[in-house]
Write an enzyme that holds these catalytic residues in place. Structure first.
Site, short mmCIF file in Angstrom:
data_model
loop_
_atom_site.label_atom_id
_atom_site.label_comp_id
_atom_site.label_asym_id
_atom_site.label_seq_id
_atom_site.Cartn_x
_atom_site.Cartn_y
_atom_site.Cartn_z
N LYS A 88 30.57 9.83 27.95
CA LYS A 88 30.26 8.57 27.96
C LYS A 88 31.31 7.53 28.62
O LYS A 88 32.33 7.73 28.37
CB LYS A 88 29.82 8.24 26.59
CG LYS A 88 28.85 6.80 26.57
CD LYS A 88 27.53 7.08 26.73
CE LYS A 88 26.89 5.83 26.68
NZ LYS A 88 26.89 5.22 28.28
N LYS A 124 34.73 8.13 32.85
CA LYS A 124 34.74 7.06 33.37
C LYS A 124 34.30 6.92 35.02
O LYS A 124 34.66 8.07 35.34
CB LYS A 124 36.12 6.20 33.10
CG LYS A 124 35.89 4.79 33.18
CD LYS A 124 35.54 4.25 31.88
CE LYS A 124 35.58 2.50 32.12
NZ LYS A 124 35.45 2.05 30.72
N THR A 208 29.94 -5.57 23.25
CA THR A 208 31.58 -5.30 23.27
C THR A 208 32.23 -6.59 22.66
O THR A 208 33.06 -6.61 21.71
CB THR A 208 31.92 -5.28 24.48
OG1 THR A 208 31.20 -3.93 24.97
CG2 THR A 208 33.43 -4.62 24.51
N1 LIG Z 1 31.36 -4.23 29.58
C1 LIG Z 1 31.72 -3.67 28.56
O1 LIG Z 1 30.77 -3.37 27.64
C2 LIG Z 1 33.11 -3.12 28.11
C3 LIG Z 1 34.33 -3.45 28.78
N2 LIG Z 1 35.40 -3.14 28.64
C4 LIG Z 1 36.69 -3.73 29.24
O2 LIG Z 1 36.83 -4.96 29.16
C5 LIG Z 1 37.43 -5.47 30.44
C6 LIG Z 1 36.40 -6.59 30.98
O3 LIG Z 1 35.09 -6.04 31.06
P1 LIG Z 1 34.10 -7.03 31.44
O4 LIG Z 1 34.12 -7.96 30.69
O5 LIG Z 1 32.85 -5.94 31.31
O6 LIG Z 1 34.19 -7.33 32.94
P2 LIG Z 1 33.41 -8.54 33.89
O7 LIG Z 1 33.59 -7.98 35.31
O8 LIG Z 1 32.13 -8.82 33.06
O9 LIG Z 1 34.49 -9.50 33.67
C7 LIG Z 1 35.82 -9.39 33.88
C8 LIG Z 1 36.66 -10.85 33.87
O10 LIG Z 1 38.02 -10.69 33.98
C9 LIG Z 1 38.19 -11.66 35.07
N3 LIG Z 1 39.60 -11.22 35.66
C10 LIG Z 1 39.53 -10.25 36.65
N4 LIG Z 1 40.61 -9.83 37.39
C11 LIG Z 1 41.59 -10.75 36.49
C12 LIG Z 1 42.83 -11.10 36.55
N5 LIG Z 1 43.67 -10.54 37.42
N6 LIG Z 1 43.34 -12.01 35.83
C13 LIG Z 1 42.45 -12.75 34.88
N7 LIG Z 1 41.21 -12.38 34.69
C14 LIG Z 1 40.89 -11.79 35.49
C15 LIG Z 1 37.36 -11.84 35.80
O11 LIG Z 1 37.26 -13.18 36.39
C16 LIG Z 1 36.07 -11.86 34.81
O12 LIG Z 1 36.16 -13.12 34.01
C17 LIG Z 1 37.78 -4.28 31.11
O13 LIG Z 1 38.99 -3.96 30.74
C18 LIG Z 1 36.60 -3.35 30.80
O14 LIG Z 1 37.02 -1.95 31.15
C19 LIG Z 1 35.65 -2.31 27.26
C20 LIG Z 1 34.60 -1.86 26.47
C21 LIG Z 1 33.26 -1.98 27.18
O1 LIG Z 2 29.04 1.78 26.74
C1 LIG Z 2 29.73 2.63 27.21
O2 LIG Z 2 28.91 3.81 27.53
C2 LIG Z 2 30.93 2.62 27.64
C3 LIG Z 2 31.44 1.35 27.94
C4 LIG Z 2 32.83 1.39 28.51
O3 LIG Z 2 32.99 1.56 29.63
C5 LIG Z 2 33.98 1.44 27.50
O4 LIG Z 2 33.70 1.12 26.30
O5 LIG Z 2 35.15 1.03 28.11
#
Ligand SMILES: NC(=O)C1=CN([C@@H]2O[C@H](COP(=O)(O)OP(=O)(O)OC[C@H]3O[C@@H](n4cnc5c(N)ncnc54)[C@H](O)[C@@H]3O)[C@@H](O)[C@H]2O)C=CC1
Ligand SMILES: O=C(O)CCC(=O)C(=O)O
Length: 434
Positions: A88, A124, A208
């Protein structure tokens, strides 16, 4: 505890080499793994098994671009460990994707699923591309061709992707459709984080950020700090950061700084998070938001706040800036925001870190709920999803805290200990190690 019995043919590099490349996420993951494995006195066989990803796939993705030219992108999918269930983990589209990054992120998924005790292994994926410069049609073609490239691993019983950085429900819908076309019938459990209309779970989009809110408030309560009025700075204003900020504000916290890739905004009187979300919905980024003072992403990390939520990318807290961090709690919404070498500095400063594999596990937990609902064909209301998520997050926080106190280790090492021992137990029971 006894010393780790090192394997006879070790892949491991000695600790002195460990931080040669501080910003290599796979090394960061490995050094935490090594420390926890040592404390657990993990058997050499299982130690070796858990250090190596089960499968690494790299594919070329030829895509006809809107200008009539063909571009070839590189796509990666890594399965780290599937002993506890199907692999996953999310898929990210980003120029910084690399095999080492995806390997680290896949292993973090193994540990994350084990910390919250859901029956999945870790995987991943990523495509090296800049989705911000691509049209919707180009993104769809990349997604479909990538899905075809990794089709042999995908399936509800084998490997179940989800959204991650720069991917979303729409990308998951294309992935699910491509897989379904390959097998000849609709299989919605092949991915999670889908649109609700096609089997996505209510509450997954917020999950999240909601998990970040639950763990941050647990940390505040543990440290006997008031949730109401606690000051919060959030780096990254995408899915995790914006929703985490909004839910913390709803609990009474004061969000004083937010940022995205375009820079940040600081307002000691508090930022209206719903207003900032509406701004980003309209303008795509926080650029020009204007309600506060301009700050850089680096300055945001060093603000004197109660809770710092790094929710963007890896390696933002390093040996270069860790000594300047003033937050009392760091709640890691992103995967790998802190380098392994910076952990020691944060420990010395007495900062309470809720590690990524616990703090951001709300997303995969509701992905698990989505997969269960898809397979059962029976859908839950949002309250049920959120209640079950809260129970898992609160219990997981408590079990990690307990190990941390029992073994006098920080929360990160404790979380790895919980996770590794759960995965190792299954290896022993299944006899893979026998
Ligand atoms: N979407 C999910 O359900 C999950 C996401 N994550 C982690 O959370 C983090 C963010 O993911 P999401 O919110 O889903 O991505 P997203 O693509 O929705 O948002 C990413 C955000 O980070 C900002 N960003 C990108 N580069 C940057 C930089 N250099 N400095 C500051 N801000 C920057 C972007 O402008 C955007 O606001 C990642 O590390 C991801 O692996 C972890 C668990 C689950
Ligand atoms: O919802 C999932 O299966 C995984 C989300 C994810 O990529 C993460 O937790 O970093």
């Amino acid at each position: 505890m006894a010393d780790l019995r090192l394997p006879t043919n070790p892949i491991v590099r000695p600790d002195k080499d460990r931080f040669l490349n501080e910003e290599n996420p796979f090394e960061a993951m490995m050094s935490r793994f090594d420390r926890a494995a040592e404390l657990l006195d993990l058997e050499p066989g299982i130690y070796k098994v858990l250090r190596s990803p089960e499968k690494e796939i790299t594919v070329s993705i030829p895509v006809l671009m809107d200008n009539g030219e063909v571009e070839v992108f590189t796509g990666i999918r890594v399965l780290h460990n599937t002993s506890r269930g199907p692999a996953k983990g999310g898929i990210r589209f980003d120029m910084n994707v690399s095999l080492d990054e995806v390997k680290a992120l896949a292993a973090w998924m193994t540990w994350k699923c084990a910390v919250v005790n859901i029956p999945f292994g870790g995987a991943k994926g990523g495509v090296i591309c800049d989705p911000l410069k691509m049209s919707v049609g180009e993104l769809e073609r990349v997604t479909r061709r990538y899905t075809s490239g990794i089709i042999s691993t995908l399936g509800p019983d084998s490997d179940v992707p989800a959204p991650d950085v720069n991917t979303n429900e729409r990308v998951m819908a294309w992935l699910m459709d491509t897989y379904s076309m390959h097998v000849g019938h609709t299989v919605n459990a092949v991915t999670t984080g889908k649109p609700v209309e096609m089997g996505g779970s209510l509450g997954r989009r917020e999950a999240t950020g909601r998990g970040v809110m639950f763990t941050a408030t647990q940390a505040l309560e543990h440290l006997k700090m008031d949730v109401k009025g606690a000051t919060v700075a959030v780096q990254g204003f995408g899915n995790v950061g914006s929703i985490g900020a909004q839910l913390l504000a709803e609990q009474g916290c004061k969000v004083v700084a937010i940022s995205d890739r375009t820079g940040g905004w600081h307002n000691p009187k508090g930022i209206d998070v719903a207003d900032a979300i509406a701004y980003v919905r309209k303008n795509k980024t926080l650029d020009g938001y204007g309600k506060g003072d301009v700050i850089t992403n680096e300055q945001l990390l060093e603000l004197p706040v109660d809770v710092l939520v790094p929710a963007a990318l890896e390696n933002v807290i390093t040996t270069k800036n860790a000594k300047n961090i003033k937050a009392k709690i760091i709640c890691e919404g992103a995967n790998g925001p802190t380098t392994a070498a910076a952990d020691t500095i944060l420990d010395e400063k007495g900062i309470f870190v809720v590690p990524d594999i616990l703090a951001n596990a709300g997303g995969v937990t509701v992905s698990y709920f989505e997969w269960v609902q898809n397979r059962g064909g029976y859908y839950w209301d949002e309250e049920t999803v959120n209640d079950r998520l809260r129970k898992i997050m609160v219990e997981s926080f408590a079990s990690v805290l307990k190990i941390s106190q029992q073994h006098k280790v920080n929360m990160r090492t404790a979380a790895y200990m919980v996770a590794i021992s759960r995965v190792a137990t299954v290896h022993r029971l299944r006899g893979i190690y026998a």
